[in-house]
Scaffold this motif. Structure first.
Motif, PDB file in Angstrom:
ATOM      1  N   ASN A   1      -6.346   3.836  -2.844  1.00 41.12           N
ATOM      2  CA  ASN A   1      -5.157   3.542  -2.041  1.00 41.12           C
ATOM      3  C   ASN A   1      -5.241   4.218  -0.672  1.00 41.12           C
ATOM      4  OD1 ASN A   1      -2.063   4.525  -1.364  1.00 41.12           O
ATOM      5  ND2 ASN A   1      -2.134   2.467  -2.227  1.00 41.12           N
ATOM      6  N   GLN A   2      -5.755   5.449  -0.645  1.00 37.90           N
ATOM      7  CA  GLN A   2      -5.928   6.159   0.623  1.00 37.90           C
ATOM      8  C   GLN A   2      -6.942   5.434   1.521  1.00 37.90           C
ATOM      9  OE1 GLN A   2      -7.023  10.134  -0.522  1.00 37.90           O
ATOM     10  NE2 GLN A   2      -5.063  10.523  -1.529  1.00 37.90           N
TER      11      GLN A   2
ATOM     12  N   ASN B   1     -12.970  10.314   2.263  1.00 35.82           N
ATOM     13  CA  ASN B   1     -12.506   9.520   1.124  1.00 35.82           C
ATOM     14  C   ASN B   1     -13.617   9.340   0.086  1.00 35.82           C
ATOM     15  OD1 ASN B   1     -12.001   6.516  -0.086  1.00 35.82           O
ATOM     16  ND2 ASN B   1     -10.060   7.560   0.323  1.00 35.82           N
TER      17      ASN B   1
ATOM     18  N   ASN C   1      -5.202   2.676   3.047  1.00 36.71           N
ATOM     19  CA  ASN C   1      -4.243   3.189   4.037  1.00 36.71           C
ATOM     20  C   ASN C   1      -4.941   3.519   5.359  1.00 36.71           C
ATOM     21  OD1 ASN C   1      -1.526   4.134   4.732  1.00 36.71           O
ATOM     22  ND2 ASN C   1      -2.445   6.175   4.757  1.00 36.71           N
TER      23      ASN C   1
ATOM     24  N   THR D   1       2.660   1.536  -3.353  1.00 33.59           N
ATOM     25  CA  THR D   1       1.711   1.949  -4.389  1.00 33.59           C
ATOM     26  C   THR D   1       1.431   3.442  -4.307  1.00 33.59           C
ATOM     27  OG1 THR D   1       0.651  -0.231  -4.397  1.00 33.59           O
ATOM     28  CG2 THR D   1      -0.611   1.583  -5.321  1.00 33.59           C
ATOM     29  N   ALA D   2       1.343   3.972  -3.071  1.00 36.46           N
ATOM     30  CA  ALA D   2       1.105   5.406  -2.885  1.00 36.46           C
ATOM     31  C   ALA D   2       2.218   6.230  -3.531  1.00 36.46           C
ATOM     32  CB  ALA D   2       0.992   5.730  -1.404  1.00 36.46           C
TER      33      ALA D   2
ATOM     34  N   ASN E   1       0.826  -1.206   0.000  1.00 35.96           N
ATOM     35  CA  ASN E   1       0.000   0.000   0.000  1.00 35.96           C
ATOM     36  C   ASN E   1       0.861   1.258   0.000  1.00 35.96           C
ATOM     37  OD1 ASN E   1      -1.585   2.102   2.085  1.00 35.96           O
ATOM     38  ND2 ASN E   1      -2.838   1.242   0.472  1.00 35.96           N
ATOM     39  N   GLN E   2       1.898   1.275   0.811  1.00 37.71           N
ATOM     40  CA  GLN E   2       2.779   2.434   0.878  1.00 37.71           C
ATOM     41  C   GLN E   2       3.578   2.599  -0.417  1.00 37.71           C
ATOM     42  OE1 GLN E   2       2.949   4.770   3.236  1.00 37.71           O
ATOM     43  NE2 GLN E   2       1.286   3.747   4.323  1.00 37.71           N
TER      44      GLN E   2
ATOM     45  N   SER F   1      -5.563   6.578  -6.538  1.00 31.91           N
ATOM     46  CA  SER F   1      -4.997   7.216  -5.340  1.00 31.91           C
ATOM     47  C   SER F   1      -6.016   7.242  -4.211  1.00 31.91           C
ATOM     48  CB  SER F   1      -4.549   8.650  -5.668  1.00 31.91           C
ATOM     49  OG  SER F   1      -3.498   8.649  -6.600  1.00 31.91           O
TER      50      SER F   1
END
Length: 413
Positions: free
Chosen positions: A252-253, A310, A256, A110-111, A107-108, A249
């Protein structure tokens, strides 16, 4: 007038030795000299390094630490030995290792990748914007120069006919007023030609400014070869990439947020020497191991609020995408319609040009036989000039329209 003719001849002589420049020359210069592209390129490279830094941060961390402390007690004055131990010496090698799940690591990473994708997308858009702007200005400068050359040619023909008319006037075949009327027309043509020359120099100056070059007006600009690209839909457009990146994004957030509420574990260990040097200090070599476990329990409903934010971000992105699709289609239709109208005007102007050309040929024949009505001839010349200017302007607009349409029809790369 003779000075201007000599000046034109001098320009032609210089042009024969001048360097030829095409639109790609100016585009390449603009790309190299644009600081924004350099900035975006450095941002992209920096994010690649950030990805490597994150991976390096996941690896075991080793640190060497040396500490020495002495707290004297003089005449019963000083720190309490129960706290300070009087003196301390430590030399340790410490080890720490963060424990993450594979999903959290990905995840990180990918960010960071998505941030880099966004910068790379901005690089493509910036380059596309530069190419469009340079092509548009090049078209304008080329059209100015081309029109100046056409006026130059017409001016030469008019001067030839003026000399013929002057001889016939001296023989009293034509009246003095006929000669002066024709001379006034030639002077007007000379003024228009001078205006176009200055216009070209100014527009070339703007082109140089945009590109960071310093090309002189003696440079020969090559006919721009701009062909209309095949029309595409909004999904295939390069500009649609931004919505794909934004959507990924936001997703992904969302992941996260969930990861932030998972337990985190940190393994700790050290080995070395720790001693107060008060007794048996040679036996104070040792080691220790431990861990730090953190489990989120309650955060005042922050997770719920972040999830709502989000969802709102996702709705905003979807709204912008819908607007883009609508405007993309409308812009395409507008440019296609304008291009069609331009083609119809071109046909009309060509028809007028042919008719007027036949009329001028007839006047030329009448002029040398002494039967031309000069006032009518002057009107025909003025009409010819207007048609020629309109054709040059219309052709320039056609190339600009194609350039604009190609800008919107850039495929996703």
């Amino acid at each position: 007038m003779r000075i201007l003719i000599l000046y034109i001849l001098a320009l032609n002589a210089i042009a024969s030795f001048a360097q030829k420049r095409d639109v790609n020359f100016f585009i390449e210069k603009a790309v190299v000299n644009t600081a924004l592209l350099e900035d975006l390129n450095n941002q992209s490279n920096s994010l690649s390094i950030d990805s490597l830094l994150y991976k390096a941060n996941l690896k075991p961390q080793l640190n060497a630490n040396l500490f020495a402390n002495y707290a004297p007690v003089i005449n019963n004055f000083g720190y309490d030995n129960a706290i300070s131990n009087g003196q301390n010496v430590s030399g340790l090698v410490s080890f720490s290792q963060k424990i993450f799940g594979k999903g959290q690591k990905n995840n990180q990473l990918t960010a960071i990748t998505l941030l880099k994708d966004k910068v790379d997308f901005n690089k493509k858009i910036t380059k596309n914007d530069i190419e469009k702007a340079i092509r548009s200005q090049y078209i304008i400068a080329f059209s100015d120069n081309n029109q100046f050359l056409n006026l130059q040619k017409q001016f030469g023909l008019l001067n030839t006919e003026l000399e013929i008319l002057k001889k016939f006037t001296q023989k009293s075949i034509y009246k003095q007023t006929d000669y002066l009327l024709f001379l006034s027309t030639v002077k007007q043509q000379e003024f228009i030609m001078l205006q176009m020359k200055y216009q070209f120099e100014n527009d070339l100056g703007i082109l140089n400014y945009l590109c960071g070059t310093n090309e002189k007006s003696t440079a020969v600009l090559i006919q721009p070869q701009i062909e209309l690209k095949q029309l595409i839909d909004s999904e295939s457009s390069i500009y649609n990439q931004q919505f794909k990146i934004d959507s990924l994004s936001i997703q992904n957030q969302k992941q996260n947020i969930a990861n932030n509420y998972k337990p985190s574990l940190l393994l700790l260990a050290d080995a070395g020497y720790v001693s107060t040097i008060t007794g048996q200090y040679h036996k104070n070599f040792g080691n220790s191991v431990g861990f730090n476990l953190s489990i989120p329990i309650y955060d005042g409903d922050q997770r719920k609020l972040q999830t709502i934010k989000n969802k709102l971000a996702l709705q905003t992105s979807a709204a912008y995408k819908k607007q883009f699709e609508r405007q993309f289609k409308q812009r395409q239709e507008q440019l296609v319609l304008k291009l069609s109208q331009n083609e119809m005007i071109t046909k009309q102007l060509e028809a007028q040009f042919n008719i007027n050309g036949t009329l001028l040929k007839a006047f030329n024949k009448l002029l040398v036989t002494g039967n031309a009505i000069i006032s009518d001839y002057v009107i025909a010349l003025g009409t010819s000039l207007s048609i020629t200017n309109a054709m040059a302007q219309n052709n320039m607009e056609r190339l600009v329209l194609i350039n604009d349409l190609n800008y919107w029809n850039t495929n996703e790369k």
